[in-house]
Design a protein around this motif. Structure first.
Motif, short mmCIF file in Angstrom:
data_model
loop_
_atom_site.label_atom_id
_atom_site.label_comp_id
_atom_site.label_asym_id
_atom_site.label_seq_id
_atom_site.Cartn_x
_atom_site.Cartn_y
_atom_site.Cartn_z
N ALA A 84 5.61 -5.58 -1.81
CA ALA A 84 5.71 -4.15 -2.09
C ALA A 84 6.08 -3.88 -3.54
O ALA A 84 5.57 -2.96 -4.18
CB ALA A 84 6.73 -3.51 -1.16
N ALA A 85 6.98 -4.71 -4.08
CA ALA A 85 7.41 -4.53 -5.47
C ALA A 85 6.28 -4.80 -6.45
O ALA A 85 6.27 -4.28 -7.56
CB ALA A 85 8.60 -5.44 -5.77
N ALA A 86 5.33 -5.61 -6.02
CA ALA A 86 4.21 -5.95 -6.90
C ALA A 86 3.20 -4.80 -7.01
O ALA A 86 2.28 -4.87 -7.81
CB ALA A 86 3.51 -7.21 -6.39
N GLY A 87 3.39 -3.77 -6.20
CA GLY A 87 2.48 -2.63 -6.26
C GLY A 87 1.60 -2.55 -5.03
O GLY A 87 1.71 -3.35 -4.11
N ALA A 88 0.72 -1.57 -5.02
CA ALA A 88 -0.14 -1.33 -3.86
C ALA A 88 -1.06 -2.52 -3.62
O ALA A 88 -1.63 -3.09 -4.54
CB ALA A 88 -0.97 -0.08 -4.08
N ALA A 89 -1.16 -2.93 -2.36
CA ALA A 89 -2.03 -4.02 -1.98
C ALA A 89 -3.23 -3.45 -1.23
O ALA A 89 -3.16 -2.38 -0.65
CB ALA A 89 -1.27 -5.02 -1.11
N ILE A 90 -4.32 -4.20 -1.26
CA ILE A 90 -5.54 -3.79 -0.57
C ILE A 90 -5.91 -4.88 0.43
O ILE A 90 -5.92 -6.06 0.11
CB ILE A 90 -6.69 -3.57 -1.56
N LEU A 91 -6.20 -4.47 1.65
CA LEU A 91 -6.61 -5.40 2.70
C LEU A 91 -7.91 -4.88 3.31
O LEU A 91 -7.98 -3.75 3.78
CB LEU A 91 -5.53 -5.49 3.78
N THR A 92 -8.94 -5.72 3.30
CA THR A 92 -10.22 -5.34 3.89
C THR A 92 -10.33 -5.98 5.27
O THR A 92 -10.28 -7.20 5.41
CB THR A 92 -11.40 -5.79 3.01
N VAL A 93 -10.48 -5.14 6.28
CA VAL A 93 -10.49 -5.59 7.68
C VAL A 93 -11.88 -5.39 8.26
O VAL A 93 -12.44 -4.29 8.20
CB VAL A 93 -9.46 -4.80 8.51
N GLY A 94 -12.43 -6.45 8.81
CA GLY A 94 -13.71 -6.35 9.50
C GLY A 94 -13.48 -6.05 10.97
O GLY A 94 -12.62 -6.68 11.61
#
Length: 293
Positions: A84-94
């Motif tokens: 969370a501290a590293a910033g917004a993360a993106i996860l692509t879910v199929g």
């Protein structure tokens, strides 16, 4: 005392069976047994009573289980806070063309509450790719159904759903309370295109080579039955379209809902998604199959 060893211990303590725990951890049983023996030697205490009747926790094992769960939970939270501290993360879910599944809806809500900083991008795929683009690298994780070739993948079972034969309402078999695969011998089935995963193709074809129209999506399956009187498998709890019906097939294995990701992927966002998925689906949340790193 390593966190990995504690995870091994917790798996055995929760399963109370070394074989099931090894399957859950995606390792063979001998190294798991050796790891538990080393842990007992390090602590100077027996953690399990082993007998012909099975495996049971000792008082020391019961105490360690509480402590280990707390410690592993804190370790997971550290990873999550760093992410969370590293910033917004993106996860692509199929997702395999079934985003109306109540399990998916519950999972989305639970994940959003727990990780509002993670942007989830959903890629819905048709029935020709049960890995939902995972092998092609177009998604990070797949929420799908087995069986399929699990080589190089980690797969965790979330739920198992009974299946039935999708038939036209005026089909003579539609009046039956249940069917066996033998009752469908000689009928034309809808099938998937050449090149589709053989395990996936075989399951939905009842384990036999079939002849019939080629389909790629759920709606195409239904239309093939409606227009041509073909048959095929579908989920028992799916409400059929008008003019169609579903009859239970009692000798078909249930369809497994699974979450899958690349073997050896240590992305904490993926690991968090798997944990939340297991909790959201409940039931067989602890059961794991396939190969994992």
């Amino acid at each position: 005392m390593e966190l990995r060893t504690l995870r091994y211990f917790v798996a055995v303590a929760e399963e109370l069976h070394f074989g099931r725990a090894a399957t859950r951890l995606h390792i063979s049983q001998p190294p798991l047994s050796r790891a538990i023996q080393r842990l007992e030697s390090e602590l100077g205490a027996a953690l399990f009573d082993r007998s012909s009747a099975g495996v049971a926790l000792t008082p020391a094992g019961t105490l360690l289980l509480d402590e280990a769960r707390d410690l592993l939970g804190r370790a997971d939270r550290i990873r999550e806070r760093v992410t969370a501290a590293a910033g917004a993360a993106i996860l692509t879910v199929g997702i395999l063309g079934d985003s109306t599944d109540p399990g998916v809806i519950g999972l989305a809500a639970a994940h959003r509450r727990r990780y509002p900083h993670v942007e989830v991008r959903v890629r819905e795929t048709d029935l020709t790719d049960p890995t939902c683009g995972l092998r092609a690298g177009s998604v990070d994780i797949a929420l799908t159904r087995g069986p399929f070739d699990e080589t190089g993948l980690a797969v965790r079972e979330l739920r198992a759903d009974p299946v039935g034969a999708l038939l036209r309402a005026d089909d003579p078999l539609a009046r039956r309370e249940n069917l066996k695969l033998a009752d469908l011998t000689g009928r034309r089935w809808f099938r998937f295109p050449a090149g589709t995963d053989p395990l996936w193709q075989s399951y939905w074809s009842g384990g036999e080579p079939r002849e019939g129209p080629v389909v790629r999506a759920v709606q195409e399956c239904r239309q093939a039955v409606l227009w041509n009187g073909t048959v095929g498998m579908t989920l028992l709890d799916h409400v059929p379209a008008r003019g169609l019906t579903v009859v239970p097939v009692i000798d078909m294995e249930p369809s497994r809902v699974v979450v899958a990701w690349k073997q050896g992927d240590t992305n904490p966002v993926i690991r968090s998604f798997v944990r939340i998925a297991a909790a959201a689906y409940g039931g067989r949340a602890g059961a794991s199959v396939g190969r994992a790193g």
